[in-house]
Design a protein around this motif. Structure first.
Motif, short mmCIF file in Angstrom:
data_model
loop_
_atom_site.label_atom_id
_atom_site.label_comp_id
_atom_site.label_asym_id
_atom_site.label_seq_id
_atom_site.Cartn_x
_atom_site.Cartn_y
_atom_site.Cartn_z
N UNK A 80 15.96 4.61 0.82
CA UNK A 80 15.55 4.06 -0.48
C UNK A 80 14.19 3.42 -0.29
N UNK A 81 13.22 3.77 -1.14
CA UNK A 81 11.84 3.34 -0.98
C UNK A 81 11.38 2.56 -2.21
N UNK A 82 10.71 1.42 -1.98
CA UNK A 82 10.10 0.66 -3.07
C UNK A 82 8.60 0.59 -2.84
N UNK A 83 7.83 1.08 -3.81
CA UNK A 83 6.38 1.15 -3.65
C UNK A 83 5.65 0.16 -4.55
N UNK A 84 4.73 -0.61 -3.98
CA UNK A 84 3.83 -1.42 -4.78
C UNK A 84 2.53 -1.65 -4.00
N UNK A 85 1.65 -2.49 -4.52
CA UNK A 85 0.37 -2.75 -3.87
C UNK A 85 0.29 -4.22 -3.49
N UNK A 86 -0.26 -4.51 -2.32
CA UNK A 86 -0.46 -5.90 -1.89
C UNK A 86 -1.84 -6.04 -1.28
N UNK A 87 -2.30 -7.29 -1.16
CA UNK A 87 -3.57 -7.58 -0.49
C UNK A 87 -3.32 -7.70 1.01
N UNK A 88 -4.25 -7.20 1.80
CA UNK A 88 -4.10 -7.25 3.25
C UNK A 88 -4.13 -8.69 3.74
N UNK A 89 -3.14 -9.05 4.56
CA UNK A 89 -3.13 -10.37 5.20
C UNK A 89 -3.98 -10.33 6.46
N UNK A 90 -3.97 -11.43 7.19
CA UNK A 90 -4.82 -11.52 8.39
C UNK A 90 -4.45 -10.45 9.41
N UNK A 91 -3.14 -10.33 9.71
CA UNK A 91 -2.69 -9.35 10.70
C UNK A 91 -2.93 -7.92 10.20
N UNK A 92 -2.63 -7.67 8.93
CA UNK A 92 -2.87 -6.34 8.35
C UNK A 92 -4.33 -5.96 8.54
N UNK A 93 -5.22 -6.88 8.20
CA UNK A 93 -6.66 -6.60 8.24
C UNK A 93 -7.12 -6.31 9.66
N UNK A 94 -6.62 -7.11 10.61
CA UNK A 94 -7.04 -6.93 12.00
C UNK A 94 -6.61 -5.56 12.52
#
Lengths: 246, 246
Positions: free
Chosen positions: A176-190
């Motif tokens: 089961x998949x839920x899709x949305x959009x989020x802003x990159x956090x510090x770890x995501x960005x790195x």
DNA sequence: TAGTGGTCTAGACCACTAC
DNA sequence: TAGTGGTCTAGACCACTAA
């Protein structure tokens, strides 16, 4: 051994993707297909049902089936496994484990994995690359009963799905998949090499075995422009749902 | 008139969402269901196929069907029409047309709508609100043959889908959706009341009639945190695909 | 009106699961 | 080994489309 209805579906699928049945054209009638393949009409309908579910064809009572799309659809395996999906598209998958720690399931995790709150789980962060470029950061929580098998995998294991199937016979059968959009956090960005606050496509998913037993739940974040998700739906087959966020 | 297999599917669906058949439990055997409903096994299998496609149940040869999910799934109509989806969830939909101009289709639009390049199309920008808050900015391109009907609609028309059905009998039967994340542009930010560069969930979609004739193609951008898209898939039914972006 | 897909039946056999 | 779902057949009737 392939079944008759699978063979017939494959023949029709090929005719569509090869262009012998162009977009908007009509398929032979069910009776004709039954005769040419030497099967009963019921078997033909079973084959057509598969193409209907894939969104390749449409149907209306009284009119012949028509070709709606000529793009091939992917198998569940290719969707579920990053490595197998990448290779199917001619790309080179990579990845490495950033972190793997055991801990107690919080309320949300316990509910998703159908565990008692506080039960032991394994948390793994994995960075996935496509042709060398980072495209996906996975934060996965595995149920305790599979933790040992996951820990035994090499850190640069390409396909976790395939490894767990080979070593323990664990099949990933439903998701089961839920899709949305989020802003990159510090770890995501790195890890994904984007600026903090950049848009990321987030897919939160839970996977279960064929018996319905949850194996893992994950928060996957895709670098913008790297991957697109596609869904075909219709009045006859409706896989996609839209829900208000909490 | 509802069909026998639809009635049986509805009975089972209700038993699942009501909790009479809890998560992980087994359904009665197909033979039992056939006997209790007074139909042949084939009809029962038709009903079960619908629940299988919705991801509510799973099946394995030799074992009974089991409940995989207890969350109800939505009809295609609710998915396709923003207004009908909102009302089904107890929310109050709104919206207004920001702009509507005729123009010539560019190469991409012509391909998606199966028109000759340069053919006349109608471009409409619409802002959609949920309980008064802006949640979605739609940039829709309509094929020329439906343009007049769309222009005749009031600017604050709640449900374009319903209006076109009532006035011209145009049914939206099939859709293809591509989901990814983008940063809000100037216009997006102004209308959706977010900062420029904020993450937005983008859904590019094309809708066709039952005959396979494209009606519209659209670039929809959802405010973060407002809406989540859900897909259930499995080895038995696989609607979701993941593709590398260009 | 002829043809087509949608629905439904009543059987049969096989592969697989659970015990 | 008994029970279950997966596959397949050979019919039938109805609702709908297209000419």
């Amino acid at each position: 051994m392939t079944r008759r209805h699978q063979q017939i579906a494959e023949v029709l699928r090929r005719a569509i993707t090869d262009g012998h049945l162009p977009l908007g054209s009509a398929l032979p009638s069910e009776t004709e297909l039954a005769a040419t393949h030497g099967v009963s009409r019921g078997t033909v309908r079973q084959a057509l049902a598969a193409l209907l579910a894939e969104g390749l064809i449409g149907s209306r009572q009284g009119a012949r089936h028509i070709v709606l799309s000529t793009a091939p659809s992917q198998s569940f395996t290719a969707l579920r496994s990053f490595a197998q999906w990448a290779r199917a598209g001619g790309h080179s998958p990579g990845g490495r484990v950033l972190e793997a720690v055991r801990g107690a399931a919080d309320g949300g995790e316990a509910a998703l994995l159908q565990l008692a709150p506080g039960a032991e789980v394994l948390r793994v962060w994995r960075l996935r690359t496509l042709d060398g470029a980072p495209v996906l950061l996975e934060r996965t929580v595995y149920a305790g009963w599979i933790a040992e098998a996951v820990e035994a995998l090499p850190a640069d294991c390409e396909s976790v799905t395939q490894a767990l199937l080979d070593s323990h016979g664990v099949v990933f059968a439903h998701g089961e998949h839920h899709l949305d959009a989020v802003a990159a956090g510090t770890a995501d960005a790195r890890e994904l090499r984007v600026r903090r606050g950049s848009p990321l496509l987030r897919v939160r998913r839970t996977t279960t075995t064929a018996e319905g037993r949850p194996v893992e739940t994950s928060d996957d974040r895709y670098r913008p422009g790297a991957v697109v998700f596609t869904v075909r739906n219709s009045t006859q087959a409706n896989p996609l749902a839209r829900t208000p966020a909490d």
